[in-house]
Design an enzyme around this catalytic site. Structure first.
Site, short mmCIF file in Angstrom:
data_model
loop_
_atom_site.label_atom_id
_atom_site.label_comp_id
_atom_site.label_asym_id
_atom_site.label_seq_id
_atom_site.Cartn_x
_atom_site.Cartn_y
_atom_site.Cartn_z
N HIS A 161 0.62 -1.29 0.12
CA HIS A 161 0.03 0.00 0.06
C HIS A 161 0.77 1.27 0.01
CE1 HIS A 161 -3.35 -2.52 2.11
NE2 HIS A 161 -3.86 -2.20 0.71
N CYS A 248 -2.78 0.39 9.74
CA CYS A 248 -3.80 -0.63 9.35
C CYS A 248 -4.77 -0.77 10.20
CB CYS A 248 -3.09 -1.82 8.55
SG CYS A 248 -1.79 -1.54 7.66
N1 GLY Z 1 -2.58 -8.88 5.48
C1 GLY Z 1 -3.01 -7.52 5.08
C2 GLY Z 1 -3.46 -7.64 3.73
O1 GLY Z 1 -2.77 -8.11 3.01
O2 GLY Z 1 -4.36 -6.93 3.39
#
Ligand code: GLY
Length: 253
Positions: A161, A248
């Site tokens: 991300h 996250c």
């Molecule tokens: N394990 C977090 C993701 O891959 O979105």
């Protein structure tokens, strides 16, 4: 100032989530302890916590940030970019309805995950990744524009991300690692470069008067302390094993 955070406990199937890390399987009890310390840190920053029970249908659902983009003017429910996570956003949407009358939604064929969205004042940066596509970015840009925000896209090469490699901590200070360091889109910021061996810690967050940072990354910690910020360190070893960073684990608004 942020007032609220949504968090969700890791479930029993946490270790079945998506990961590319070679750090081994996470210890669930330790992950739950680290998650409760994360909540304590958010409370210290003055936030009211909305804590959801684990959702055993979705092993990655503790990573709530990916399910929504929220600010004081608008809430957007995302369309996650990987099959095993599609649907995580529904319960979060119910919670957001308590705070926002109209929830906007990213729709197929657009996909978008909150980890790809970086806010700097009225400017949003949208990472184009394996999870967020151009159509998702186009839809978010259109939604945010109605509320006076502008958006720029950032093509990612390797990062999961955008915020796996970048954090805005206020006062024009941008923490940047790896493939994002030389990106001209960020040239006007005061860049704090993260060394390769500490790249995991680039995913830190400013929450009101504190910077929350993963524990064990002394060089980045010192760089932030030199800028006279107050720091809270949190051990996130078990979430790192599942490709999860500090941002996250909550939706802050
Ligand atoms: N394990 C977090 C993701 O891959 O979105």
């Amino acid at each position: 100032m942020f007032k609220h955070a949504i968090v969700r406990k890791p479930g029993k199937n946490f270790k079945e989530g998506i990961t590319s890390s070679k750090l081994g399987k996470p210890d669930l009890d330790l992950a739950i302890l680290q998650h409760s310390n994360y909540i304590k840190a958010l409370k210290k920053c003055g936030l009211t916590i909305i804590e959801m029970d684990a959702d055993e249908k979705f092993p990655d659902s503790t990573f709530v940030e990916d399910t929504a983009i929220v600010n004081t003017d608008v809430a957007v429910s995302t369309n996650l970019g990987v099959l095993s996570r599609k649907g995580e956003e529904l319960e979060i949407r119910r919670i957001l309805e308590r705070f926002h009358e109209n929830i906007e939604c990213i729709k197929n064929p657009g996909t978008l995950e909150g980890g790809d969205i970086l806010k700097v004042g009225n400017q949003y940066y949208i990472g184009l990744s394996n999870r967020t596509n151009k159509e998702g970015a186009r839809q978010l840009t259109k939604i945010l524009k109605k509320h006076g925000y502008s958006c720029l896209t950032v093509q990612l090469a390797k990062l999961l991300h955008l915020k796996s490699g970048i954090a805005y901590i206020g006062d024009n200070n941008l923490i940047v690692s790896g493939e994002l360091i030389d990106n001209p889109i960020f040239k006007d910021f005061n860049i704090i470069e993260v060394d390769k061996d500490e790249s995991y810690a680039a995913n830190c967050i400013r929450v009101n008067n504190y910077i929350l940072i993963a524990k064990g990354f002394q060089k980045l910690k010192n760089s932030i302390l030199n800028l006279r910020y107050k720091i809270i360190e949190i051990n996130l070893s078990e979430f790192r094993k599942m490709d999860g960073g500090l941002s996250c684990l909550s939706i802050r608004f």
